[in-house]
Design a protein around this motif. Structure first.
Motif, PDB file in Angstrom:
ATOM      1  N   SER A 163       0.810  -1.216   0.000  1.00 26.86           N
ATOM      2  CA  SER A 163       0.000   0.000   0.000  1.00 26.86           C
ATOM      3  C   SER A 163       0.845   1.268   0.000  1.00 26.86           C
ATOM      4  N   TRP A 165       2.934   1.952  -2.361  1.00 25.30           N
ATOM      5  CA  TRP A 165       3.202   2.291  -3.752  1.00 25.30           C
ATOM      6  C   TRP A 165       2.117   3.123  -4.400  1.00 25.30           C
ATOM      7  N   PRO A 166       0.831   2.867  -4.185  1.00 28.65           N
ATOM      8  CA  PRO A 166      -0.197   3.713  -4.805  1.00 28.65           C
ATOM      9  C   PRO A 166      -0.084   5.153  -4.313  1.00 28.65           C
ATOM     10  N   PRO A 167      -0.486   6.132  -5.127  1.00 33.48           N
ATOM     11  CA  PRO A 167      -0.384   7.536  -4.719  1.00 33.48           C
ATOM     12  C   PRO A 167      -1.286   7.887  -3.541  1.00 33.48           C
TER      13      PRO A 167
END
Length: 289
Positions: free
Chosen positions: A32, A34-36
């Motif tokens: 989690s 890694w996502p923006p």
């Protein structure tokens, strides 16, 4: 060699559902970052802390209220609650020491959302979660030091094992006697190293270890890090966390297997009956006390 001692088990501390919950939360916490968006990380971080605190409190109450836990059971529970809070700090602290505590080479700057800032870049309540994690770390370190120094030899942690040979096994990439002085010393050293490493890194990040007045340390220019270097540091953090999670999952599952804890998956009576039904046609005799 598998342990012949019969351990009834305590599924409310490390049962299959609890273990799977921990494993999924570990994976979600790692990925989690890694996502923006920061909401997924916030939710998984909070859920993991709640579960870890609940299991930790349950372990302490269970140990204090009755003598129904074995050494192997406490060891498995400690591994569950210590994964991301304690053992994941080992590669992180090692990297910070190797890089001379350089703040620009801290993977946490690029792998974790800011805890104290608010707004688009921060996580609401992140500071409270950070404080809760440090509190849990202190509790876990205290529990581990007691366990490895005195608890392993406690009669209260072996009275539930019904066999002549009361040896219980731990994980060191092979079965190891939990009462082995070398194994106990190694685990105690790791815990103490994590404690002092966290303290030293915190002091270094606050500028308390730099020479000269604090004002000069605040004016130090942070070296520029290219986007490629940031991505590499983030990948390094992810790889280390995945490696730690893989080792701990293997350690937990093999420890349960080696010590023969059937209640880790279901009720002890049902598990014993299942073993008898499956193995009786092969000529294996299982004695149930």
């Amino acid at each position: 060699m598998a342990n012949t001692c019969a351990i009834p088990g305590t599924p409310e501390l490390y049962g299959l559902g609890i273990r799977l919950s921990f494993y999924l939360l570990w994976l979600c916490m790692i990925l989690s970052r890694w996502p923006p968006g920061r909401g997924i990380f916030f939710c998984t971080w909070a859920a993991h802390l709640l579960l870890a605190f609940a299991v930790f409190i349950g372990l302490v109450i269970k140990k204090s209220a009755s003598r129904t836990l074995t050494t192997a059971e406490v060891y498995v529970t400690i591994l569950l609650v210590s994964a991301t809070v304690c053992y994941a700090r080992v590669p992180y602290c090692t990297w910070r020491v190797i890089t001379g505590f350089r703040r620009d080479l801290d993977p946490g700057l690029y792998s974790y959302p800011p805890a104290r800032k608010r707004g688009k870049e921060g996580v609401p309540g992140g500071g409270c979660l950070g404080l809760a994690e440090i509190s849990l770390l202190c509790c876990i370190i205290g529990l581990q030091l007691w366990f490895w120094i005195d608890g392993v030899d406690s009669d209260a942690l072996s009275s539930r094992v019904d066999c002549e040979e009361k040896q219980q096994l731990g994980f060191l990439f092979a079965p190891v006697d939990l009462r082995s002085s070398t194994f106990r010393a190694l685990n105690a050293i790791i815990v103490v190293a994590v404690l002092f490493g966290t303290i030293i890194i915190t002091m270094a990040d606050l500028g308390l270890l730099s020479k000269g007045p604090k004002r000069s340390s605040k004016k130090r220019r942070r070296r520029k890090v290219s986007p490629l270097q940031k991505a590499a540091l983030k990948q390094l953090q992810t790889f280390c966390n995945l490696a730690v999670a893989a080792v701990l999952i293997t350690a937990i599952e093999l420890t349960i297997l080696w010590n023969g804890i059937p209640a880790a998956t279901q009720h002890p009576t049902m598990a014993m009956a299942t073993v008898v039904r499956l193995h009786h046609p092969l000529g294996v005799v299982v004695e149930v006390a």
